[in-house]
Design an enzyme around this catalytic site. Structure first.
Site, PDB file in Angstrom:
ATOM      1  N   HIS A  52      26.437  50.774  38.721  1.00 28.79           N
ATOM      2  CA  HIS A  52      25.915  50.425  40.039  1.00 28.79           C
ATOM      3  C   HIS A  52      26.838  51.013  41.110  1.00 28.79           C
ATOM      4  CE1 HIS A  52      29.118  47.493  40.398  1.00 28.79           C
ATOM      5  NE2 HIS A  52      28.781  46.986  39.229  1.00 28.79           N
TER       6      HIS A  52
HETATM    7  P1  TYD Z   1      28.636  42.769  37.744  1.00 30.74           P
HETATM    8  O1  TYD Z   1      29.496  43.194  38.887  1.00 30.74           O
HETATM    9  O2  TYD Z   1      27.162  42.957  37.877  1.00 30.74           O
HETATM   10  O3  TYD Z   1      29.181  43.447  36.433  1.00 30.74           O
HETATM   11  P2  TYD Z   1      28.609  44.734  35.693  1.00 30.74           P
HETATM   12  O4  TYD Z   1      28.233  45.703  36.738  1.00 30.74           O
HETATM   13  O5  TYD Z   1      29.718  45.195  34.822  1.00 30.74           O
HETATM   14  O6  TYD Z   1      27.423  44.262  34.906  1.00 30.74           O
HETATM   15  O7  TYD Z   1      28.946  41.240  37.448  1.00 30.74           O
HETATM   16  C1  TYD Z   1      28.294  40.557  36.391  1.00 30.74           C
HETATM   17  C2  TYD Z   1      27.963  39.181  36.872  1.00 30.74           C
HETATM   18  O8  TYD Z   1      29.165  38.464  37.114  1.00 30.74           O
HETATM   19  C3  TYD Z   1      27.193  39.163  38.176  1.00 30.74           C
HETATM   20  O9  TYD Z   1      25.823  39.062  37.942  1.00 30.74           O
HETATM   21  C4  TYD Z   1      27.722  37.975  38.909  1.00 30.74           C
HETATM   22  C5  TYD Z   1      29.070  37.714  38.327  1.00 30.74           C
HETATM   23  N1  TYD Z   1      30.183  38.044  39.215  1.00 30.74           N
HETATM   24  C6  TYD Z   1      30.684  37.089  40.066  1.00 30.74           C
HETATM   25  O10 TYD Z   1      30.170  35.950  40.118  1.00 30.74           O
HETATM   26  N2  TYD Z   1      31.748  37.379  40.857  1.00 30.74           N
HETATM   27  C7  TYD Z   1      32.343  38.591  40.830  1.00 30.74           C
HETATM   28  O11 TYD Z   1      33.337  38.838  41.576  1.00 30.74           O
HETATM   29  C8  TYD Z   1      31.816  39.607  39.965  1.00 30.74           C
HETATM   30  C9  TYD Z   1      32.422  40.973  39.920  1.00 30.74           C
HETATM   31  C10 TYD Z   1      30.739  39.293  39.170  1.00 30.74           C
END
Ligand code: TYD
Length: 136
Positions: A52
């Site tokens: 992303h």
């Molecule tokens: P995400 O940043 O979407 O990780 P990836 O891109 O590796 O899949 O994060 C995964 C989930 O974790 C997201 O849906 C919500 C949660 N999250 C938080 O609650 N706080 C945060 O600071 C981060 C980075 C993720």
């Protein structure tokens, strides 16, 4: 959209026979004010994270332990940064598609971010990212 480029930032390294030490102080080492820290760990072999871009969030990504690759796409070109030293950080400005791959066993990926978690700041669709990037 942000036109800054990704770059490796060297962090202070205090070499000591008792064990080395690296630190990050305020915004002296990250090119933004740090508002959030998160880390990714226990990544099963072959798994990927990320995939992303952010609209406004800046990040500094550090391989505190082990290694992994960060694939960065700025809309024009794709480049892979291999992180395997805890005293280097990869600065990723907003507007860059980023994916984390090739995690080693016990890899620990520390991320310093400029903003609090906000799902609205994510661009999760690659075509939307490309369209946004092309329009700037
Ligand atoms: P995400 O940043 O979407 O990780 P990836 O891109 O590796 O899949 O994060 C995964 C989930 O974790 C997201 O849906 C919500 C949660 N999250 C938080 O609650 N706080 C945060 O600071 C981060 C980075 C993720």
């Amino acid at each position: 959209m942000n036109k800054e480029t990704c770059r490796i930032i060297s962090l202070p390294k205090i070499v000591d026979p008792r064990g080395n030490l690296t630190f990050i102080e305020g915004d002296a080492h990250a090119p933004f004010e740090i508002r959030r820290t998160y880390w990714i760990y226990d990544v099963p072999g072959g798994e990927k994270r990320g995939g992303h871009a952010y609209r406004t969030n800046h990040e500094l990504i550090i391989a505190v332990s082990g290694s992994f690759d960060v694939v960065i796409d700025d809309g024009a070109a794709r480049r892979t940064h291999s992180l395997n030293r805890s005293y280097y950080g990869l600065y990723v400005p907003p507007g860059h598609w980023r994916e984390l791959v090739n995690f080693s066993t016990n890899a620990l990926c520390l991320v310093l971010a400029s903003g609090e978690y906000d799902e609205a700041d994510y661009i999760r669709n690659y075509e939307s990212f490309h369209t946004l990037r092309a329009g700037t």
